[in-house]
Every structure is written in C-alpha cells, then in structure tokens.
Scaffold this active site. Structure first.
Site, PDB file in Angstrom:
ATOM      1  N   GLY A  24      -4.178  -1.384   1.217  1.00  0.00           N
ATOM      2  CA  GLY A  24      -4.538  -1.107  -0.181  1.00  0.00           C
ATOM      3  C   GLY A  24      -6.023  -0.769  -0.295  1.00  0.00           C
ATOM      4  O   GLY A  24      -6.417   0.218  -0.941  1.00  0.00           O
ATOM      5  N   PHE A  47       6.083  -8.312  -3.517  1.00  0.00           N
ATOM      6  CA  PHE A  47       5.386  -8.572  -4.783  1.00  0.00           C
ATOM      7  C   PHE A  47       5.604  -7.469  -5.819  1.00  0.00           C
ATOM      8  O   PHE A  47       5.138  -7.581  -6.948  1.00  0.00           O
ATOM      9  CB  PHE A  47       3.876  -8.733  -4.522  1.00  0.00           C
ATOM     10  N   LYS A  53      11.342   1.142  10.304  1.00  0.00           N
ATOM     11  CA  LYS A  53      10.610   1.062  11.586  1.00  0.00           C
ATOM     12  C   LYS A  53      10.008  -0.327  11.772  1.00  0.00           C
ATOM     13  O   LYS A  53       9.714  -0.735  12.896  1.00  0.00           O
ATOM     14  CB  LYS A  53       9.565   2.171  11.698  1.00  0.00           C
TER      15      LYS A  53
HETATM   16  N1  LIG Z   1      -2.056  -2.531   6.999  1.00  0.00           N
HETATM   17  C1  LIG Z   1      -1.623  -1.373   7.500  1.00  0.00           C
HETATM   18  O1  LIG Z   1      -2.106  -0.893   8.539  1.00  0.00           O
HETATM   19  C2  LIG Z   1      -0.565  -0.619   6.777  1.00  0.00           C
HETATM   20  C3  LIG Z   1       0.241  -1.195   5.819  1.00  0.00           C
HETATM   21  N2  LIG Z   1       1.197  -0.466   5.189  1.00  0.00           N
HETATM   22  C4  LIG Z   1       2.035  -1.036   4.148  1.00  0.00           C
HETATM   23  O2  LIG Z   1       1.247  -1.194   2.977  1.00  0.00           O
HETATM   24  C5  LIG Z   1       1.734  -2.267   2.182  1.00  0.00           C
HETATM   25  C6  LIG Z   1       0.577  -3.170   1.828  1.00  0.00           C
HETATM   26  O3  LIG Z   1       0.061  -3.725   3.012  1.00  0.00           O
HETATM   27  P1  LIG Z   1      -1.430  -4.273   3.169  1.00  0.00           P
HETATM   28  O4  LIG Z   1      -2.364  -3.635   2.219  1.00  0.00           O
HETATM   29  O5  LIG Z   1      -1.738  -4.152   4.622  1.00  0.00           O
HETATM   30  O6  LIG Z   1      -1.275  -5.775   2.709  1.00  0.00           O
HETATM   31  P2  LIG Z   1      -1.670  -7.098   3.492  1.00  0.00           P
HETATM   32  O7  LIG Z   1      -0.714  -7.419   4.547  1.00  0.00           O
HETATM   33  O8  LIG Z   1      -3.101  -7.034   3.836  1.00  0.00           O
HETATM   34  O9  LIG Z   1      -1.251  -8.162   2.354  1.00  0.00           O
HETATM   35  C7  LIG Z   1      -2.000  -8.975   1.667  1.00  0.00           C
HETATM   36  C8  LIG Z   1      -2.098  -8.571   0.223  1.00  0.00           C
HETATM   37  O10 LIG Z   1      -1.100  -9.234  -0.568  1.00  0.00           O
HETATM   38  C9  LIG Z   1      -1.746  -9.768  -1.723  1.00  0.00           C
HETATM   39  N3  LIG Z   1      -0.982 -10.866  -2.304  1.00  0.00           N
HETATM   40  C10 LIG Z   1      -0.802 -12.124  -1.830  1.00  0.00           C
HETATM   41  N4  LIG Z   1      -0.039 -12.837  -2.683  1.00  0.00           N
HETATM   42  C11 LIG Z   1       0.279 -12.009  -3.711  1.00  0.00           C
HETATM   43  C12 LIG Z   1       1.057 -12.141  -4.887  1.00  0.00           C
HETATM   44  N5  LIG Z   1       1.684 -13.277  -5.178  1.00  0.00           N
HETATM   45  N6  LIG Z   1       1.174 -11.080  -5.702  1.00  0.00           N
HETATM   46  C13 LIG Z   1       0.574  -9.907  -5.416  1.00  0.00           C
HETATM   47  N7  LIG Z   1      -0.185  -9.711  -4.310  1.00  0.00           N
HETATM   48  C14 LIG Z   1      -0.318 -10.756  -3.465  1.00  0.00           C
HETATM   49  C15 LIG Z   1      -3.086 -10.201  -1.179  1.00  0.00           C
HETATM   50  O11 LIG Z   1      -3.998 -10.386  -2.211  1.00  0.00           O
HETATM   51  C16 LIG Z   1      -3.445  -9.003  -0.324  1.00  0.00           C
HETATM   52  O12 LIG Z   1      -4.001  -7.988  -1.098  1.00  0.00           O
HETATM   53  C17 LIG Z   1       2.823  -2.934   3.035  1.00  0.00           C
HETATM   54  O13 LIG Z   1       4.082  -2.522   2.570  1.00  0.00           O
HETATM   55  C18 LIG Z   1       2.587  -2.417   4.439  1.00  0.00           C
HETATM   56  O14 LIG Z   1       3.783  -2.313   5.198  1.00  0.00           O
HETATM   57  C19 LIG Z   1       1.374   0.851   5.462  1.00  0.00           C
HETATM   58  C20 LIG Z   1       0.605   1.481   6.384  1.00  0.00           C
HETATM   59  C21 LIG Z   1      -0.436   0.810   7.111  1.00  0.00           C
HETATM   60  O1  LIG Z   2       2.854   0.836   8.896  1.00  0.00           O
HETATM   61  C1  LIG Z   2       2.049   0.629   9.753  1.00  0.00           C
HETATM   62  C2  LIG Z   2       1.696   1.636  10.775  1.00  0.00           C
HETATM   63  O2  LIG Z   2       2.059   2.924  10.381  1.00  0.00           O
HETATM   64  C3  LIG Z   2       1.419  -0.699   9.860  1.00  0.00           C
HETATM   65  O3  LIG Z   2       2.401  -1.556  10.275  1.00  0.00           O
HETATM   66  P1  LIG Z   2       2.126  -3.127  10.319  1.00  0.00           P
HETATM   67  O4  LIG Z   2       2.359  -3.644   8.932  1.00  0.00           O
HETATM   68  O5  LIG Z   2       3.105  -3.636  11.316  1.00  0.00           O
HETATM   69  O6  LIG Z   2       0.700  -3.303  10.776  1.00  0.00           O
END
Ligand SMILES: NC(=O)C1=CN([C@@H]2O[C@H](COP(=O)(O)OP(=O)(O)OC[C@H]3O[C@@H](n4cnc5c(N)ncnc54)[C@H](O)[C@@H]3O)[C@@H](O)[C@H]2O)C=CC1
Ligand SMILES: O=C(CO)COP(=O)(O)O
Length: 541
Positions: free
Chosen positions: A158, A255, A401
């Site tokens: 995010g 969430f 995936k």
């Molecule tokens: N991190 C990565 O490299 C990538 C992640 N994604 C996808 O993006 C999406 C978001 O992942 P991330 O930003 O990495 O999240 P993250 O794994 O860093 O998750 C933590 C987030 O959840 C929030 N959170 C915790 N409790 C909560 C609640 N009750 N209500 C709302 N928010 C709450 C936290 O404040 C924090 O912002 C996921 O679906 C993930 O699969 C996609 C591509 C890359």
């Molecule tokens: O979606 C992702 C890579 O493209 C990140 O995956 P992870 O949430 O397993 O880190």
C-alpha cells in the site's frame, strides 16, 4: 465473508529426508523457467520468440481436465518496453487514438483463428469495445476538475503504491490533484533505534500517521524508503476517501469487507476503483473477485492491478512490470464531442453479465478515467504497466498463486529443491487456469497468463515472496504459519493461508475439490492432516 479459523499444523511439516520422484517431465514447465523466459513478449497476439515453442501443442492434460492453449507465433523484436502496442482491445494508446491502426488491429484480432473458438469469441466481443474506443476524443476543452486519488491501505505494498502514484500525480498535475491521501489503519509505533528519526523522540510510542506526515517514511511497513511529501497519511477512512474520484484499494483482503462497509455512502457516486489486493472473497458458496466485491458493495466500477511485484524492490525503484485489468465502463467512454459513449448500452461485469450496478458516469468536466489516465497514474520508469481488460484472469492469477507459493515454501522447507518446486508451479498454474475456466468461463482470456500477472507473478512468488519465504521457515522450524506470521512479519500478512481456506471451502461446497489436488494438498498441510512428502502421491492420483 467467511471467517478464517487459525489452525495448528506441523506434524506434516517435518522433513523426512527422502528424495522426490521426478515429476518434471514436461517441456511446458521447463520452457517457462528456462533462460529463454526474457524473450517472451506478449503484448501483441500470442508471441513467443523461443523456436522450440513456435509450434507449441494446444492441449495439456492434467487429471480430469484438458486445457487449451494457443498456438504461438514468433514475436517481433521489441523496440521499447513502454511503447509496445497492447493486444488488449480496450487499450487506448497515449494521445489521440488512431482509427486506422485500431481498425487493422480489429481485423487482426478477428482473424486470430489459431486460438480456440471460445477465445476467439471473447476477442471478437472485445473488438466491439475496440471499435468504440476508436471514437474517443482527446481531452475535452470543458475539463475543469482534476482526479483526486486516495490509496486505501498503507502496508508494505500500500505504501509503495502510494509512493509511485504520488510521484505521478506531481508529474501529471494537469490531470490529478498532487496530494495523494493514504488511509492508515492507525497504530502506535516505536521508531526503530537505527532510524535517523529515533533521536528526536526516542522509544516513546508515536502515532503512525504522525510519523509518516512528519518524517515522510512509513517506519513500520516500508522502513528506510523516503516518501514524496505529497503522500498524506490520514487515520480517518471516511475523510481519506471524501471527494476522491480514484480509489486504490491496497490492504490484506480479509479487511476489505469492513472497509467497504465503512465507506459506503461516503464516496463520490462516480468514483472509480483499482484493487491491488491479491485474494478472493467467499460468501456462502459463491467466490467473488475482490474488485467485483468492491464494485457491488460500493456501486462503482473497480479494476485490478496485479503482477510480479515485490514491494520492497519497487520501493527501491528496481524495475519490474505489472498488469492492470480495467474494462472501461461504456458510460465513461467519451464520444467525439466529449459526449457519453454508452449509447444506452449497459456495462458488463467481470462475468460478462449486464452489470447489476447502475454506474454513474464520470462527469465530463473531469479528465477521462480510462486506460490512458490509469497508465499515467501508475506507470513509472521502474514500473512498466501493461493495460488489459481481463479482470478475472488478472485477479485470480494474483490470488491463487499465493496458494502455490505456500506449496513451494513447504517443498523447499522439506528439503526438496528447484525441480520439485517447478513441478508444483506447473501444477499450480494448471489448477489456476482450470479454476478460471470452470467458474468464469465467459470472460477469462488465456493470454492473461502470459502477462506479468500470470507466469511472472507465479515464478516470483514461488521463489522470493513472503508466502514462500515464511512457509519454508515454518517447515524448517516445525511451527505453524500463524506462529511465523505473528513472530516474524511485524504486522504484515500472509494472504496464502486465508486464500487456501476460502478457495477450498468454495470447491468443497461444490464437491469438486478432488479436481484441484495441489490446492487440496496445501490445505491439508496447513491443517496438519497431510504431509509434504505425500504431495507426489497425490499428484499421481
Ligand atoms: N507486499 C508485497 O510485496 C505485495 C503485496 N500485494 C498484495 O497487496 C495487498 C496488501 O498487502 P501489503 O500492503 O503488503 O500489506 P501488509 O502485509 O504489509 O499488511 C499490513 C497492513 O494491514 C493493516 N491492517 C492491520 N489490521 C487491520 C484492520 N483490522 N483493518 C484494516 N487494515 C488493517 C496494517 O495497518 C497494514 O497496513 C495484499 O493483498 C497483498 O497480497 C501485492 C503485491 C506485492
Ligand atoms: O504478490 C506478491 C509478489 O508479486 C507478493 O507476495 P507476498 O505477499 O507473498 O510477499
């Protein structure tokens, strides 16, 4: 949405030291992981440069299923990554569209008879949209407003997306308001002692939003990455989305239900969404894409962004590609005179049905909200965007995936290596395609699996992402995934666990779980009822 009950696991996690039987006998998978991979360019119709796949077979058999794959043609040499024309019909190239070129493209798409008949039909359906989009005019003189952008979510991905989008709103300040709101799920954080900001406040807990707005760094979820000062952290969800015409949803999928409940009725009726979330929602026995869920619960159109994207790499501006699926609503396609391009026709949803959501068009005094504008919002020199219209393929490839990534982590934690992992990746991709064909047959486009959101994401997720890394660690330590998530991830989430549970509960409700042996095995391993060493046996069945 169904709740996910944490379950213990790891009787099944113990290594047994046995060697794996050779599952990898298929040239299909070895092609995907071979050094010829960078030669795969897939923006024009099926294009693979590797000579050994030019006459690639069109059928792959797996268990009870047959998958149809297109016969590929050699591709043209790449001129510039960012200037490639898209094979996707809904792509509006930068600047004023050129009707002649699009008409040629339309004819070419119609004549792609080497694809399966269902695929051809979908392309023909979409050439209808293409001929429509050729009628679009450039920016209207009457444009007086700018798109305001909000990122809903501020975790690892995010915050990274907020950073790159804010760089673009500054660069395209004629189209977008410069400030990007970022909703932060407020929490108290302690600034790490090795941070340059630590000296100012010491170990005293600080509000995360205040830290972000003061130091322009998300010290908890994206430490050591300077954020542009036009990223504005906001702890109020309702205030963050107020008056925003572009909403980017980016938080763990569990969430999203609560977020949508909170903002319903507080957003612009003509807001448009892009979901960067990788997951699905399951209600009773229905599986929904996250963007579908957002569209229906908020009454807006929402597309999907997904790709081989590791947040920390992109935050450090290491180059990668991504895929955005956005099927621009008919009511947002502008005619020559800037008029509404819907002509009384209804928008079709991700399943190809007439949308139940009555969309409010984006007003004409805004810049359009279409492929052109979205590319300007997301594309960076280090983040190459490919625009497509297959929302189903992009969303489901991104969600499923994560199940496969868990399997690869289990495999590696168990002591097996790359050959076993590639067998699992191949099986995982086949089950992913099978799932899309079985439950979203109307709109799925097989070529999507050649986008960044397809094979690229599968490979990166199974070799270097969190779901892989921490499932491997869980097996090595003999502890549960929940335990690893709690102790090692500092608040970040593993999406694979809940996605496995959700997908399996949906498949079981329909009695088709045995057609998905890999997904079933992952659920069994997570629950402790199945052992990693038994995966090959399950595949043989
Ligand atoms: N991190 C990565 O490299 C990538 C992640 N994604 C996808 O993006 C999406 C978001 O992942 P991330 O930003 O990495 O999240 P993250 O794994 O860093 O998750 C933590 C987030 O959840 C929030 N959170 C915790 N409790 C909560 C609640 N009750 N209500 C709302 N928010 C709450 C936290 O404040 C924090 O912002 C996921 O679906 C993930 O699969 C996609 C591509 C890359
Ligand atoms: O979606 C992702 C890579 O493209 C990140 O995956 P992870 O949430 O397993 O880190």
């Amino acid at each position: 949405m169904r709740g996910i009950v944490p379950s213990p696991l790891p009787a099944a996690y113990k290594r047994n030291g046995k060697t794996t039987p050779g599952l990898l006998a298929n040239p299909f998978i070895s092609h995907f992981i071979s050094p010829s991979l960078p030669n795969i360019h897939h923006r024009s119709p099926p294009a693979i440069s590797s000579p050994n796949v030019t006459n690639f077979h069109t059928h792959i058999h797996s268990g009870s299923c047959t998958f149809r794959l297109p016969r590929h043609k050699p591709c043209q040499p790449i001129r510039s990554l960012s200037s490639q024309p898209s094979h996707r019909p809904d792509f509006s190239p930068p600047g004023r569209p050129k009707p002649t070129k699009s008409a040629t493209q339309t004819r070419r798409l119609k004549s792609t008879n080497s694809l399966t008949s269902s695929l051809s039909q979908k392309h023909i359906l979409n050439t209808h949209y293409l001929s429509r989009s050729t009628k679009m005019a450039g920016p209207s003189d009457a444009i007086r407003r700018k798109h305001k952008v909000t990122v809903v979510g501020s975790g690892n991905w995010g915050t990274t997306v907020a950073k790159l989008v804010a760089e673009n709103t500054k660069e395209h300040s004629d189209i977008f308001e410069e400030d990007v709101q970022m909703w932060v799920y407020e929490e108290n954080v302690t600034i790490p002692s090795d941070s340059p900001h630590h000296a100012a406040v010491g170990d005293k807990p600080q509000k995360l939003t205040e830290v972000i707005n003061t130091y322009h760094e998300n010290v908890k979820y994206l430490p050591k990455i300077p954020l542009p000062s036009n990223v504005v952290a906001n702890p109020s969800l309702v205030d963050a989305v107020k008056d925003s015409s572009i909403l980017i949803f980016n938080l763990p999928h569990e969430f999203i239900g609560n977020v949508c409940k909170q903002i319903k009725g507080h957003i612009l009726p003509y807001a448009r969404g892009v979901s960067c979330i990788k997951g699905v929602t399951v209600t009773e026995d229905k599986v929904e894409l996250i963007c579908e869920y957002i569209s229906e619960s908020l009454g807006i159109y929402c597309g999907a962004l997904s790709g081989a994207n590791i947040a920390n790499e992109i935050a450090n501006e290491l180059w990668c590609e991504t895929t955005i699926a956005y099927n621009t609503p008919l009511c947002d396609r502008r005619g020559e005179n800037g008029s509404n391009g819907a002509n009384g026709e209804h928008h079709r949803d991700a399943r190809g049905q007439i949308s139940k959501t009555e969309l409010t068009p984006v007003p004409q005094d805004y810049p359009p909200a279409d492929h052109n504008e979205l590319r300007k919002l997301f594309d960076r020199p280090y983040f190459t965007v490919s625009m497509v219209s297959d929302v189903v393929g992009v969303s489901l490839a991104g969600a499923l995936k994560n199940i496969v990534a868990l399997a690869c982590g289990f495999i590696e934690g168990h002591g097996w290596n790359m050959t076993a992992k590639t067998a699992v990746m191949r099986r995982g991709m086949l089950e992913t395609i099978q799932f899309c064909q079985e439950f979203f047959p109307e709109t799925i486009q097989e070529m999507t699996f050649w986008e960044s959101a397809g094979w690229s994401d599968m490979i990166v997720s199974c070799t270097s992402a969190r779901n892989w890394r921490y499932s491997k660690m869980a097996v090595e330590r003999g502890v549960s995934l929940y335990e690893v998530e709690r102790t090692e991830l500092n608040g970040q989430k593993l999406q694979g666990i809940s996605t496995t549970k959700e997908v399996m509960s949906f498949l079981k409700a329909r009695g088709v779980q045995d057609k998905y042996p890999l997904f079933k095995a992952v659920e069994g391993i997570v629950d402790g009822t199945f052992e990693v060493k038994d995966i090959p046996v399950l595949f043989r069945q």
